[in-house]
Design a protein around this motif. Structure first.
Motif, mmCIF file in Angstrom:
data_model
loop_
_atom_site.group_PDB
_atom_site.id
_atom_site.type_symbol
_atom_site.label_atom_id
_atom_site.label_comp_id
_atom_site.label_asym_id
_atom_site.label_seq_id
_atom_site.Cartn_x
_atom_site.Cartn_y
_atom_site.Cartn_z
ATOM 1 N N SER A 1 -15.444 -16.723 -10.631
ATOM 2 C CA SER A 1 -15.251 -16.269 -9.256
ATOM 3 C C SER A 1 -16.599 -16.231 -8.529
ATOM 4 O O SER A 1 -17.663 -16.229 -9.141
ATOM 5 C CB SER A 1 -14.606 -14.880 -9.246
ATOM 6 O OG SER A 1 -15.456 -13.922 -9.861
ATOM 7 N N ILE A 2 -16.520 -16.178 -7.213
ATOM 8 C CA ILE A 2 -17.734 -16.230 -6.400
ATOM 9 C C ILE A 2 -18.571 -14.962 -6.592
ATOM 10 O O ILE A 2 -18.043 -13.863 -6.737
ATOM 11 C CB ILE A 2 -17.386 -16.436 -4.914
ATOM 12 C CG1 ILE A 2 -18.653 -16.718 -4.096
ATOM 13 C CG2 ILE A 2 -16.626 -15.248 -4.356
ATOM 14 C CD1 ILE A 2 -18.372 -17.160 -2.677
ATOM 15 N N GLY A 3 -19.880 -15.144 -6.615
ATOM 16 C CA GLY A 3 -20.768 -13.993 -6.689
ATOM 17 C C GLY A 3 -22.177 -14.378 -7.090
ATOM 18 O O GLY A 3 -22.391 -15.327 -7.848
ATOM 19 N N TRP A 4 -23.160 -13.642 -6.573
ATOM 20 C CA TRP A 4 -24.563 -13.834 -6.949
ATOM 21 C C TRP A 4 -25.350 -12.586 -6.544
ATOM 22 O O TRP A 4 -25.566 -12.327 -5.367
ATOM 23 C CB TRP A 4 -25.153 -15.067 -6.270
ATOM 24 C CG TRP A 4 -26.499 -15.465 -6.823
ATOM 25 C CD1 TRP A 4 -26.740 -16.259 -7.903
ATOM 26 C CD2 TRP A 4 -27.790 -15.094 -6.308
ATOM 27 N NE1 TRP A 4 -28.091 -16.413 -8.103
ATOM 28 C CE2 TRP A 4 -28.770 -15.698 -7.140
ATOM 29 C CE3 TRP A 4 -28.223 -14.305 -5.245
ATOM 30 C CZ2 TRP A 4 -30.140 -15.541 -6.936
ATOM 31 C CZ3 TRP A 4 -29.587 -14.132 -5.043
ATOM 32 C CH2 TRP A 4 -30.533 -14.762 -5.875
ATOM 33 N N GLN A 5 -25.712 -11.809 -7.537
ATOM 34 C CA GLN A 5 -26.581 -10.652 -7.339
ATOM 35 C C GLN A 5 -26.111 -9.732 -6.203
ATOM 36 O O GLN A 5 -26.896 -9.330 -5.340
ATOM 37 C CB GLN A 5 -28.024 -11.108 -7.126
ATOM 38 C CG GLN A 5 -28.622 -11.796 -8.336
ATOM 39 C CD GLN A 5 -30.106 -12.087 -8.212
ATOM 40 O OE1 GLN A 5 -30.787 -11.564 -7.317
ATOM 41 N NE2 GLN A 5 -30.622 -12.924 -9.096
ATOM 42 N N TYR A 6 -24.816 -9.405 -6.223
ATOM 43 C CA TYR A 6 -24.348 -8.373 -5.292
ATOM 44 C C TYR A 6 -25.073 -7.057 -5.585
ATOM 45 O O TYR A 6 -25.219 -6.681 -6.751
ATOM 46 C CB TYR A 6 -22.853 -8.127 -5.458
ATOM 47 C CG TYR A 6 -21.938 -9.232 -4.999
ATOM 48 C CD1 TYR A 6 -21.902 -9.635 -3.671
ATOM 49 C CD2 TYR A 6 -21.079 -9.859 -5.894
ATOM 50 C CE1 TYR A 6 -21.037 -10.636 -3.241
ATOM 51 C CE2 TYR A 6 -20.207 -10.859 -5.486
ATOM 52 C CZ TYR A 6 -20.191 -11.243 -4.154
ATOM 53 O OH TYR A 6 -19.338 -12.235 -3.737
ATOM 54 N N PRO A 7 -25.514 -6.324 -4.581
ATOM 55 C CA PRO A 7 -26.100 -5.004 -4.822
ATOM 56 C C PRO A 7 -25.037 -4.011 -5.274
ATOM 57 O O PRO A 7 -23.841 -4.204 -5.019
ATOM 58 C CB PRO A 7 -26.682 -4.621 -3.455
ATOM 59 C CG PRO A 7 -25.891 -5.415 -2.464
ATOM 60 C CD PRO A 7 -25.513 -6.694 -3.144
ATOM 61 N N VAL A 8 -25.463 -2.951 -5.927
ATOM 62 C CA VAL A 8 -24.530 -1.961 -6.474
ATOM 63 C C VAL A 8 -23.621 -1.413 -5.388
ATOM 64 O O VAL A 8 -22.399 -1.279 -5.578
ATOM 65 C CB VAL A 8 -25.298 -0.815 -7.161
ATOM 66 C CG1 VAL A 8 -24.347 0.311 -7.549
ATOM 67 C CG2 VAL A 8 -26.028 -1.323 -8.395
ATOM 68 N N GLU A 9 -24.184 -1.098 -4.216
ATOM 69 C CA GLU A 9 -23.371 -0.482 -3.163
ATOM 70 C C GLU A 9 -22.298 -1.428 -2.645
ATOM 71 O O GLU A 9 -21.232 -0.985 -2.188
ATOM 72 C CB GLU A 9 -24.254 0.005 -2.005
ATOM 73 C CG GLU A 9 -25.086 -1.076 -1.320
ATOM 74 C CD GLU A 9 -26.454 -1.279 -1.969
ATOM 75 O OE1 GLU A 9 -27.328 -1.869 -1.315
ATOM 76 O OE2 GLU A 9 -26.638 -0.848 -3.133
#
Length: 557
Positions: free
Chosen positions: A331-339
């Protein structure tokens, strides 16, 4: 949409790919757009990405696409392979669907009379709350547009929405088929199933108005699919006056003794990550480009590719099915921040995205791993329940494939207990350390994973590599030279293949160079505004490292 087999023989399907009317609306608010007042003063290819074209290169904002279609009376379904990032679909001025996410198939339905209909699609490639899964800091340029094909389906009142084909037993040649359907009322209907043109079953079934029918089938002529012998079959279902076909391979994927197994045999994965990007086409992938990429993977000697970092084009998966190239689909994603990761709206969007990913790709035998959330906060306490929810949903959707994610720092990760396969991204010799220290760092990761109690889980090095500006060398073998990249990757491959026996998979970062985000803080670390870690450049021209890796991968066996 381009596929390697026809999905319908009975259902009327009209391809809508071609040149559509186009208008770039820039900063316009979609809620304030008057469709009747739009001036379509340009044209745009579908599929295509408008911000990859010379006239609109790098421009972010709202755009409008328009085409006209001939219809016969009844229920119409517009099927979109993918739209980046957010869109609204209108049929004769009526809003019939809103969608966000990109890289996943969706459809919009409406009743229509005989005649001509106007289809308008508002598309927005901006980063805002309408599309919570896309973020500007991602280390790739997020192109906008109708990036995959579009079709118009004329549906019967009772119609098939999807087929899911699972291997229950290779030895018994047994599969399970789930037929998802929609109707208008309960009642009997004729159900027929064929495989490879041969009848398997014919019956009358009592249906609810909508739902699913599941059948377990023993098909004695099926042959097992594997990377060495990628044998495929096509299953066709007719239900009432509708039909659907799906291609599949008879194979079982599992984990055992620290290895991934296919049909009970351990496999060693040797391959690369791959972005679906090109300077002229963006995320839209012409058929010739997809064929080219698979040919280069075969030339490399790779048996494995990781889709980075979003669901892949169905035609590319068809080609991998045929070539025996095993796939990690994520699935899509790259280094999302915790918040961001812990925002309930984000989690709901990810869950919907995962469901769409699985629905579109679940029948491809080449897919041996599902993945989520590249380099996200799996090291945090707050991230743990999010990983548990998303991986749990993947297992619900498909209990027949292992699940994983790529950890940004294996030494601090807190979620390895949630996966079937441990995967680690690491860049020794590039972001830290030196080339001679690479074997020790890979061994340190292996030892740490085992010390956590996961020695029975397969371990994949899911990213490792170095940048190289195409054609650049100097007498020092400096950073950014092709010499340095080749030296680093030969050290990696030699150790994985011959220097240890714990790591069961390797995905070099990355197959081809690609344009990155235009955020200044990121662009200043990327010569040419490009992530140059490809072993081929963005136009698919091999670098020195390609030849060095090819020499080693071809020794496998």
């Amino acid at each position: 949409m381009a596929r390697r087999f026809p999905q319908h023989q009975i259902r009327p399907v009209t391809p809508l790919d071609g040149t559509w009317d186009f208008a770039f609306l820039g900063d316009a608010d979609p809620d304030q757009v008057d469709l009747a007042a739009l001036g379509f003063d340009d044209v745009m290819a579908v599929p295509g990405c408008y911000d990859a074209t010379p006239k609109y290169a790098g421009r972010r904002g709202l755009a409008a696409y328009r085409t006209r279609v001939r219809t016969s009376a009844g229920l119409q379904r517009l099927v979109f392979g993918a739209v980046q990032h957010w869109c609204r679909v209108y049929w004769n001025g009526e809003l019939i669907r809103e969608h966000a996410g990109g890289f996943t198939r969706f459809w919009a339905e409406t009743e229509s009379a005989d005649g001509e209909a106007e289809v308008v699609v508002l598309v927005d490639n901006r980063f805002d709350e309408r599309s919570p899964l896309h973020m500007e800091h991602f280390d790739w340029y997020a192109y906008g547009g109708i990036s995959r094909g579009v079709e118009l389906h004329r549906l019967e009142p009772l119609h098939i929405d999807g087929l899911k084909i699972d291997t229950l037993s290779v030895a018994e040649r047994r599969v399970q088929v789930r037929i998802d359907y929609t109707g208008v009322q309960a009642g009997p209907a004729a159900l027929g199933i064929e495989c490879d043109g041969r009848a398997v079953s014919t019956e009358t079934v009592d249906l609810d108005a909508s739902g699913s029918v599941t059948r377990t089938l023993d098909i004695p002529w099926l042959a097992a699919w594997s990377s060495d012998e990628p044998r495929l079959s096509t299953l066709t279902v007719t239900l009432g006056e509708d039909d659907m076909s799906e291609r599949f391979g008879l194979r079982e994927v599992a984990t055992a003794n620290g290895r991934i197994t296919v049909n009970g045999e351990p496999v060693r994965l040797l391959g690369v990550n791959r972005h679906e990007a090109h300077p002229q086409f963006g995320h839209a992938q012409p058929e010739a480009l997809l064929v080219n990429d698979v040919q280069q993977l075969q030339d490399l000697g790779a048996n494995f590719v990781r889709g980075s970092h979003y669901p892949l084009d169905p035609l590319f998966l068809d080609l991998c099915d045929e070539a025996g190239i095993m796939v990690w689909c994520e699935s899509i994603g790259w280094q999302y921040p915790v918040e961001h990761l812990t925002d309930p709206a984000f989690v709901e969007a990810q869950l919907a995205h995962i469901e769409a990913m699985c629905a579109a790709a679940q029948n491809h035998p080449s897919i041996i791993l599902w993945g989520i959330l590249n380099e996200c906060p799996s090291w945090s306490e707050e991230g743990y329940p999010v990983y548990a929810a998303l991986l749990g949903r993947l297992r619900e959707l498909d209990p027949h494939r292992p699940v994983t994610y790529a950890a940004i720092n294996a030494h601090d990760d807190k979620c390895f207990d949630l996966v079937d396969v441990v995967s680690a991204n690491t860049y020794p010799g590039w972001y830290f350390g030196d080339v001679p220290g690479i074997p020790a760092e890979l061994d340190r990761i292996s030892a740490h994973v085992d010390a956590l109690g996961f020695a029975d889980k397969p371990l994949i090095i899911s990213e490792i590599g170095a940048g190289a500006v195409p054609g650049w060398n100097d007498s020092h073998g400096s950073l950014w030279t092709e010499d340095y990249q080749a030296e680093l990757l030969t050290t990696v491959v030699d150790h994985v293949m011959d220097g240890q026996d714990r790591i069961s998979g390797l995905a070099i970062w990355v197959l081809g160079d690609f344009k990155t985000s235009e955020l200044r803080r990121l662009a200043l670390t990327r010569p040419r505004g490009v992530n140059d870690k490809g072993i081929i450049d963005e136009y698919r021209r091999p670098k020195q490292a390609f030849r060095a890796v090819r020499e080693r991968f071809r020794r496998k066996g």
